[in-house]
Design a protein around this motif. Structure first.
Motif, mmCIF file in Angstrom:
data_model
loop_
_atom_site.group_PDB
_atom_site.id
_atom_site.type_symbol
_atom_site.label_atom_id
_atom_site.label_comp_id
_atom_site.label_asym_id
_atom_site.label_seq_id
_atom_site.Cartn_x
_atom_site.Cartn_y
_atom_site.Cartn_z
ATOM 1 N N ARG A 21 0.857 -1.187 0.000
ATOM 2 C CA ARG A 21 0.000 0.000 0.000
ATOM 3 C C ARG A 21 0.890 1.233 0.000
ATOM 4 N NH1 ARG A 21 -1.992 0.890 6.151
ATOM 5 N NH2 ARG A 21 -0.031 0.385 7.167
ATOM 6 N N GLN A 23 1.218 3.605 2.102
ATOM 7 C CA GLN A 23 1.865 3.895 3.380
ATOM 8 C C GLN A 23 3.183 3.143 3.538
ATOM 9 O OE1 GLN A 23 -1.311 3.402 2.879
ATOM 10 N NE2 GLN A 23 -2.670 4.357 4.422
ATOM 11 N N ASP A 24 3.289 1.981 2.901
ATOM 12 C CA ASP A 24 4.503 1.173 3.056
ATOM 13 C C ASP A 24 5.725 1.803 2.400
ATOM 14 O OD1 ASP A 24 2.950 -0.634 4.396
ATOM 15 O OD2 ASP A 24 2.654 -1.958 2.668
ATOM 16 N N ILE A 26 6.639 4.878 2.788
ATOM 17 C CA ILE A 26 7.240 5.823 3.736
ATOM 18 C C ILE A 26 8.030 5.026 4.768
ATOM 19 C CG2 ILE A 26 6.767 7.648 5.412
ATOM 20 C CD1 ILE A 26 4.123 8.147 3.904
ATOM 21 N N HIS A 183 3.631 15.927 4.942
ATOM 22 C CA HIS A 183 2.278 16.092 4.407
ATOM 23 C C HIS A 183 2.240 17.169 3.332
ATOM 24 C CE1 HIS A 183 -1.612 18.248 4.364
ATOM 25 N NE2 HIS A 183 -2.152 17.045 4.479
ATOM 26 N N TYR A 186 3.923 15.647 0.165
ATOM 27 C CA TYR A 186 3.168 14.574 -0.482
ATOM 28 C C TYR A 186 1.828 15.088 -1.033
ATOM 29 C CZ TYR A 186 6.267 10.972 1.500
ATOM 30 O OH TYR A 186 7.342 10.173 1.816
ATOM 31 N N HIS A 206 -5.498 4.535 14.594
ATOM 32 C CA HIS A 206 -5.075 4.923 13.253
ATOM 33 C C HIS A 206 -3.556 4.817 13.112
ATOM 34 C CE1 HIS A 206 -8.900 7.561 12.505
ATOM 35 N NE2 HIS A 206 -9.161 6.278 12.622
ATOM 36 N N ASP A 207 -3.122 4.759 11.871
ATOM 37 C CA ASP A 207 -1.695 4.789 11.543
ATOM 38 C C ASP A 207 -1.318 6.227 11.218
ATOM 39 O OD1 ASP A 207 0.851 4.548 10.577
ATOM 40 O OD2 ASP A 207 0.433 2.858 9.244
ATOM 41 N N LYS A 209 0.805 7.317 9.304
ATOM 42 C CA LYS A 209 1.083 7.502 7.880
ATOM 43 C C LYS A 209 -0.184 7.848 7.097
ATOM 44 C CE LYS A 209 4.957 4.227 7.944
ATOM 45 N NZ LYS A 209 5.498 2.977 7.356
ATOM 46 N N ASP A 210 -1.357 7.489 7.669
ATOM 47 C CA ASP A 210 -2.609 7.827 6.988
ATOM 48 C C ASP A 210 -2.798 9.341 6.877
ATOM 49 O OD1 ASP A 210 -3.040 5.124 6.994
ATOM 50 O OD2 ASP A 210 -4.413 5.143 8.703
ATOM 51 N N TYR A 211 -2.177 10.096 7.797
ATOM 52 C CA TYR A 211 -2.376 11.546 7.825
ATOM 53 C C TYR A 211 -1.484 12.282 6.822
ATOM 54 C CZ TYR A 211 -4.799 10.701 12.254
ATOM 55 O OH TYR A 211 -5.677 10.257 13.205
ATOM 56 N N CYS A 213 0.307 10.486 3.830
ATOM 57 C CA CYS A 213 0.655 9.842 2.568
ATOM 58 C C CYS A 213 -0.180 10.395 1.415
ATOM 59 C CB CYS A 213 0.484 8.328 2.678
ATOM 60 S SG CYS A 213 -1.247 7.818 2.803
#
Length: 777
Positions: A21, A23-24, A26, A183, A186, A206-207, A209-211, A213
């Protein structure tokens, strides 16, 4: 390979995992609230440092900065990897409108706000609109987070001290700040939608990285697509023999979102010396073998080939650098990422960047774009191993400094940076003290600059404004502001009167009677320069104290006329002389300061127009107005209101001993009571001749210097440590152009206000251009 470098590269080596995905991609495994990231088996932390005026410094100052920066590079930890990053980020429209433009208030002044906002929008469009930020990221291997935290505490203090020696400020970033950088890169164009709360994230599972990516990543051989934008990573493939210290500045001057990073590995001196000695031994061995072969062929006069001799000479010079010239061996790799909205624009910008690199060769990474992106971003990883061996001086040539910028949130517009053309937005509340000076010859734009600031304060704040106006320049502007202000015209025979003896509760620094006595002495000294000796001081002090004591018992307000009567009651002949000197101002034709006030001082903006007093009486008027302002500032201070004080022809306050002492005390009280005092003068030489005035000037954090006379320039350069290159900006400068001293920053600026506006016609002092025909504008 050198042992320490081999150890670092072994720690950086990670098994490749196919990302499932976005996020991986990063390479951050874990984050802590204090800004420490876990990357692989290492920990990283980022610090932001401010720019310095390298580009406009003199040659001697540049050499000093170069040496200090070289010492900073020498001090880098050999066990850590250091990444210097320069980030160009375009300010979003929403952020610009929120932080710079004035909101409408529907108070009758919105037409001026719209004009001001349009002017700012035009200036921002004409400028490159790029905000440049600089970071240093330290990555180090430690056993656990506690060891890493202790290490970064120590290294952060050392970095702050090293950058402070350069005139730069270095501060650590927390996790929110670091994630915001990623952020904004990206998700360019969506900067205003970053919201990160670590506690809330943990609660919801939450992860992080979701904020940050992007919506998606498309990999291509020589570029990436992050969401809807294109990006490409380049690296410095080949170094020229001679590099100018402007190469980094040239590369980052492009008007695009981009990042440039330099990863640095500092080699321990003993290992570096051993490596160079081995290389030199190999060169000598090759030369010896070559000479032996020539001798065997009876060619005893053969000259060593040029390439071998060059290798020998360079190796010896490198060894001498390490052993005698305090140089270190550095391993460095320079990477750069640029972004664009279209593939065509990306290709065009790539060619432009490569042409700007000069004789250095920038190459596009092939099939390593993801690794290159993770290397250039201030995360703390390095996936590209295109290292080059450099000495400290060779690396210091990649100077990350250019020119200081002033872009404070909530600041006031003071012009454009003369070098970068970005807006200069100053918020005095961020300074150590708010004392301000405007200096410049007649016609340089002092009054216009002050009026610009006053207009901004009227339109965009609720602060009170007090103006001492000896030439009647500010009254028309205030009168045009729909009844917000009051203009008090102080003139012989006029209807406006001010009580020079009025004193509010809290007046003075300590004992109010002592301060008021000093004020009366200043007044008498202005009337009769020879009239204040030791006897006169004692009499004035005694009578002032008695007068206020009696007034307190009777619940009345003392006046200058009452003080004259009290002086007449004294047995000393000197008392009657003082009373005689005050007669003109109490019972004579100039009794405007001798009786109860007849003016309304409660307006938000008050202008004290003393143009009608004439040149002889203006110094006295200045004193009384300053005292009146001090009372108003004290009242506002108790109410929690901020006051801006503007005093024109400031130099006249320091022509006499007692008036200088009184005004010095008043200046201190302004600062302590939430007032922002601004002194305006064209006679800088007179100001600098006074020890008290020059001390006030050197201690002020905010100074606007417009075009200066030759003698004044030399004194200012000595007092404020201004280089010859910087002085050129206040030598024969156009109106409205010069230098701004803002804290430790010294920034050249230009300020051209559009002429086709109602605000310009209100603020200009040029004959024939003002709104008010036949008078001052």
């Amino acid at each position: 390979m050198i042992k320490s470098i081999k150890a670092i590269m072994r720690q950086d080596r990670e098994p490749y995992r196919v990302p499932r995905r976005v996020q991986d991609v990063i390479p951050i495994q874990c984050v802590w609230p204090d800004g420490i990231f876990k990357v692989g088996v290492k920990f990283s932390k980022t610090y932001r440092f401010t720019d310095i005026n390298y580009k406009v410094a003199g040659q001697e100052d540049k050499e000093t900065m170069f040496r200090v920066y070289s010492e900073l590079l020498n001090s880098l930890d050999c066990a850590a990897t250091t990444k210097l990053t320069i980030c160009n980020r375009r300010q979003s429209q929403a952020d610009f409108e929120q932080s710079v433009l004035m909101p409408m208030r529907e108070d009758g002044l919105d037409k001026y706000r719209r004009e001001y906002n349009q002017m700012l929008m035009d200036k921002a469009t004409g400028a490159n609109g790029i905000t440049q930020e600089k970071y240093v990221t330290i990555t180090v291997y430690k056993r656990d987070i506690e060891d890493a935290r202790a290490y970064f505490t120590r290294i952060g203090a050392d970095l702050a001290a090293r950058f402070a020696a350069l005139g730069s400020k270095c501060v650590e970033l927390d996790t929110t700040d670091r994630l915001r950088i990623l952020h904004d890169f990206y998700r360019a164009g969506d900067e205003g939608n970053f919201h990160f709360d670590m506690a809330d994230m943990a609660r919801k599972g939450h992860d992080f990285k979701d904020y940050i990516c992007p919506d998606g990543i498309e990999k291509h051989s020589d570029y990436l697509k992050l969401g809807g934008r294109y990006c490409r990573v380049l690296f410095l493939k080949d170094y020229a023999n001679y590099i100018q210290d402007e190469i980094v500045t040239n590369l980052t001057d492009l008007d695009r979102n981009m990042m440039l990073s330099i990863d640095i590995l500092n080699v321990p001196t003993d290992e570096a010396v051993r490596e160079v000695e081995n290389r030199l031994l190999g060169v000598e061995t090759n030369i010896t073998n070559w000479q032996r072969r020539q001798n065997q062929n009876n060619n005893f006069s053969a000259i060593v080939p040029y390439d071998m001799e060059l290798q020998r000479r360079e190796s010896k010079e490198f060894l001498a650098d390490l052993t005698t010239r305090d140089q270190r061996m550095m391993q460095a790799v320079l990477t750069l990422v640029i972004t664009a909205d279209t593939k065509q624009q990306l290709d065009t910008d790539t060619e432009k960047i490569r042409s700007l690199s000069g004789r250095c060769q920038l190459a596009v990474l092939k099939y390593q774009q993801i690794d290159g992106l993770n290397t250039v971003l201030p995360i703390g990883t390095r996936k590209i191993n295109a290292f080059r061996t450099l000495t400290t001086e060779s690396l210091a040539v990649f100077m990350p400094f250019k020119v200081q910028e002033i872009m404070d949130r909530g600041g006031i517009y003071f012009g454009e940076n003369a070098i970068s053309h970005n807006l200069i937005m100053c918020n005095k509340a961020n300074l150590l003290n708010q004392s301000s000076f405007r200096l410049g010859v007649p016609g340089s734009g002092k009054s216009f600059s002050v009026k610009e600031e006053i207009v901004f304060l009227i339109l965009n704040t609720d602060d009170d404004i007090l103006i001492a106006d000896p030439e009647g320049e500010y009254a028309p502007l205030i009168e045009a502001m729909d009844g917000l202000g009051a203009v008090i015209r102080v003139a012989a025979g006029g209807k406006d009167r001010l009580n020079a003896m009025y004193m509010v509760d809290g007046y003075g620094e300590n004992n109010p009677i002592v301060v008021k006595s000093q004020f009366i002495m200043s007044l008498v000294e202005r009337i009769d320069p020879k009239g204040v000796g030791a006897k006169q001081k004692s009499i004035i002090d005694r009578c002032t104290g008695d007068l206020y004591e009696e007034a307190e018992q009777k619940s009345t307000v003392p006046t200058l006329a009452a003080l004259r009567e009290k002086l007449m009651e004294q047995p000393e002949a000197e008392a009657r002389e003082i009373a005689l000197a005050l007669e003109l101002f109490t019972t004579g034709s100039l009794d405007i300061f001798g009786h109860d006030s007849t003016v309304d001082l409660d307006k938000r903006v008050v202008v004290f127009d003393i143009h009608g007093l004439g040149e002889q009486l203006k110094p006295i008027g200045h004193l009384v107005i300053t005292d009146t302002m001090l009372n108003r500032v004290t009242l506002n201070w108790k109410k929690g209101r901020r006051t801006h004080v503007f005093i024109d022809e400031f130099h006249v306050m320091f022509e006499n001993e007692f008036s200088a002492a009184f005004f010095n005390s008043a200046w201190r009280q302004f600062r302590k009571r939430n007032a922002y005092p601004t002194a305006i003068t064209q006679n800088v030489e007179y100001l600098l001749d006074s020890v008290q005035a020059s001390t006030m000037l050197s201690n002020s954090e905010f100074i606007v210097m417009l075009n200066q006379a030759a003698g004044d320039r030399e004194k200012l350069a000595h007092l404020l440590n201004i280089s010859e290159e910087q002085m050129s900006y206040i030598t024969n400068a156009d109106a409205g152009c010069g230098l701004i001293k803002y804290g430790s920053a010294l920034v050249p600026f230009v300020n051209h206000f559009p002429h086709n506006t109602e605000l310009y016609r209100l603020m200009t002092t040029k004959p024939g251009e003002g709104r008010f025909s036949g008078g001052r504008a």
